[in-house]
Write a protein that holds these residues in place. Sequence first.
Motif, PDB file in Angstrom:
ATOM      1  N   GLU A  50     -72.231 -20.893  19.850  1.00 55.67           N
ATOM      2  CA  GLU A  50     -72.518 -19.484  19.621  1.00 55.67           C
ATOM      3  C   GLU A  50     -73.714 -19.233  18.705  1.00 55.67           C
ATOM      4  O   GLU A  50     -73.634 -18.485  17.742  1.00 55.67           O
ATOM      5  CB  GLU A  50     -71.284 -18.778  19.092  1.00 55.67           C
ATOM      6  CG  GLU A  50     -70.136 -18.787  20.078  1.00 55.67           C
ATOM      7  CD  GLU A  50     -69.035 -17.829  19.678  1.00 55.67           C
ATOM      8  OE1 GLU A  50     -69.336 -16.838  19.004  1.00 55.67           O
ATOM      9  OE2 GLU A  50     -67.898 -18.079  20.069  1.00 55.67           O
ATOM     10  N   GLY A  51     -74.824 -19.870  18.965  1.00 56.95           N
ATOM     11  CA  GLY A  51     -76.060 -19.582  18.250  1.00 56.95           C
ATOM     12  C   GLY A  51     -76.274 -20.299  16.942  1.00 56.95           C
ATOM     13  O   GLY A  51     -77.292 -20.082  16.290  1.00 56.95           O
ATOM     14  N   SER A  52     -75.342 -21.149  16.539  1.00 56.81           N
ATOM     15  CA  SER A  52     -75.539 -21.891  15.299  1.00 56.81           C
ATOM     16  C   SER A  52     -74.920 -23.273  15.409  1.00 56.81           C
ATOM     17  O   SER A  52     -74.016 -23.508  16.202  1.00 56.81           O
ATOM     18  CB  SER A  52     -74.926 -21.134  14.115  1.00 56.81           C
ATOM     19  OG  SER A  52     -73.535 -21.060  14.253  1.00 56.81           O
ATOM     20  N   CYS A  53     -75.427 -24.167  14.606  1.00 53.39           N
ATOM     21  CA  CYS A  53     -74.892 -25.518  14.509  1.00 53.39           C
ATOM     22  C   CYS A  53     -74.501 -25.760  13.063  1.00 53.39           C
ATOM     23  O   CYS A  53     -75.031 -25.124  12.149  1.00 53.39           O
ATOM     24  CB  CYS A  53     -75.927 -26.548  14.950  1.00 53.39           C
ATOM     25  SG  CYS A  53     -76.362 -26.465  16.690  1.00 53.39           S
ATOM     26  N   SER A  54     -73.609 -26.700  12.847  1.00 56.94           N
ATOM     27  CA  SER A  54     -73.171 -26.991  11.489  1.00 56.94           C
ATOM     28  C   SER A  54     -72.952 -28.486  11.328  1.00 56.94           C
ATOM     29  O   SER A  54     -72.851 -29.223  12.301  1.00 56.94           O
ATOM     30  CB  SER A  54     -71.888 -26.230  11.150  1.00 56.94           C
ATOM     31  OG  SER A  54     -70.852 -26.620  12.017  1.00 56.94           O
ATOM     32  N   GLY A  55     -72.883 -28.887  10.066  1.00 57.03           N
ATOM     33  CA  GLY A  55     -72.652 -30.282   9.751  1.00 57.03           C
ATOM     34  C   GLY A  55     -72.691 -30.502   8.260  1.00 57.03           C
ATOM     35  O   GLY A  55     -73.001 -29.585   7.488  1.00 57.03           O
ATOM     36  N   PRO A  56     -72.398 -31.720   7.816  1.00 51.36           N
ATOM     37  CA  PRO A  56     -72.412 -32.021   6.384  1.00 51.36           C
ATOM     38  C   PRO A  56     -73.845 -32.115   5.845  1.00 51.36           C
ATOM     39  O   PRO A  56     -74.751 -32.563   6.541  1.00 51.36           O
ATOM     40  CB  PRO A  56     -71.696 -33.365   6.302  1.00 51.36           C
ATOM     41  CG  PRO A  56     -71.866 -33.971   7.648  1.00 51.36           C
ATOM     42  CD  PRO A  56     -71.935 -32.835   8.619  1.00 51.36           C
ATOM     43  N   TYR A  57     -73.998 -31.690   4.603  1.00 56.02           N
ATOM     44  CA  TYR A  57     -75.303 -31.664   3.935  1.00 56.02           C
ATOM     45  C   TYR A  57     -75.347 -32.745   2.867  1.00 56.02           C
ATOM     46  O   TYR A  57     -74.443 -32.851   2.031  1.00 56.02           O
ATOM     47  CB  TYR A  57     -75.520 -30.281   3.310  1.00 56.02           C
ATOM     48  CG  TYR A  57     -76.707 -30.187   2.401  1.00 56.02           C
ATOM     49  CD1 TYR A  57     -77.985 -30.040   2.914  1.00 56.02           C
ATOM     50  CD2 TYR A  57     -76.550 -30.219   1.021  1.00 56.02           C
ATOM     51  CE1 TYR A  57     -79.072 -29.939   2.067  1.00 56.02           C
ATOM     52  CE2 TYR A  57     -77.626 -30.118   0.173  1.00 56.02           C
ATOM     53  CZ  TYR A  57     -78.899 -29.975   0.706  1.00 56.02           C
ATOM     54  OH  TYR A  57     -79.981 -29.868  -0.133  1.00 56.02           O
TER      55      TYR A  57
END
Length: 149
Positions: A50-57
Motif C-alpha cells: 500500500e505505497g510504503s515499505c518497512s524494515g529494521p533500521y
Amino acid sequence: MLRFGRVAAMGTVTALILIAGVWASWGTAQHVLLTKGREQGTVEVSRCGEGSCSGPYSPVSSGSQTRERVVIEDSVAVAEGRTYSVVVKPGGEDVVRSGPAGMLYAWVPLGGALLLASVVVAGGLRLTRAAWGMAGAGVALLTAAFFAV
C-alpha cells in the motif's frame, strides 16, 4: 504591446513550472542534501504494501538509535529484501534514500519540470537555444536518476 504581453505571460508560466518542480523536489531533497545533525543509517526492507515499505533500521551516524521499524516510500527505487542507505526525517519513523541515488531521485520532479518548461520556452518565448539547454538538463537529470536507482 502584444509581444510584451506574450513574453510576460509565457515567462510567468515558465517560472511557475520551474518553481513547482523545485517545490515538489525540495520536500525530499532537503533531507538528503542537508544531512548535518540528521540520523543516518541503513534499512533492510522486509515488507512492502500500500505505497510504503518497512524494515529494521541500523544506525551509521553518531547519536542515531536502532529502530525495529522505519517506513520508506514504495517506489521503483525500493525492492523487498534489499538494504538501502537512508536519512531519518525529523520527528517520526519515515526515512528517505540518501547518497547519490537518493539525491538524484529526489530531484526527478525538477527534471520533469525542466522538460515541460522547455516546451513553453521554445513555443511561447521563441528561445530555442535556451529551450534545448533546459530540455537537455531535464533529460540528463532523469537519465542519471534512472541509472542510479
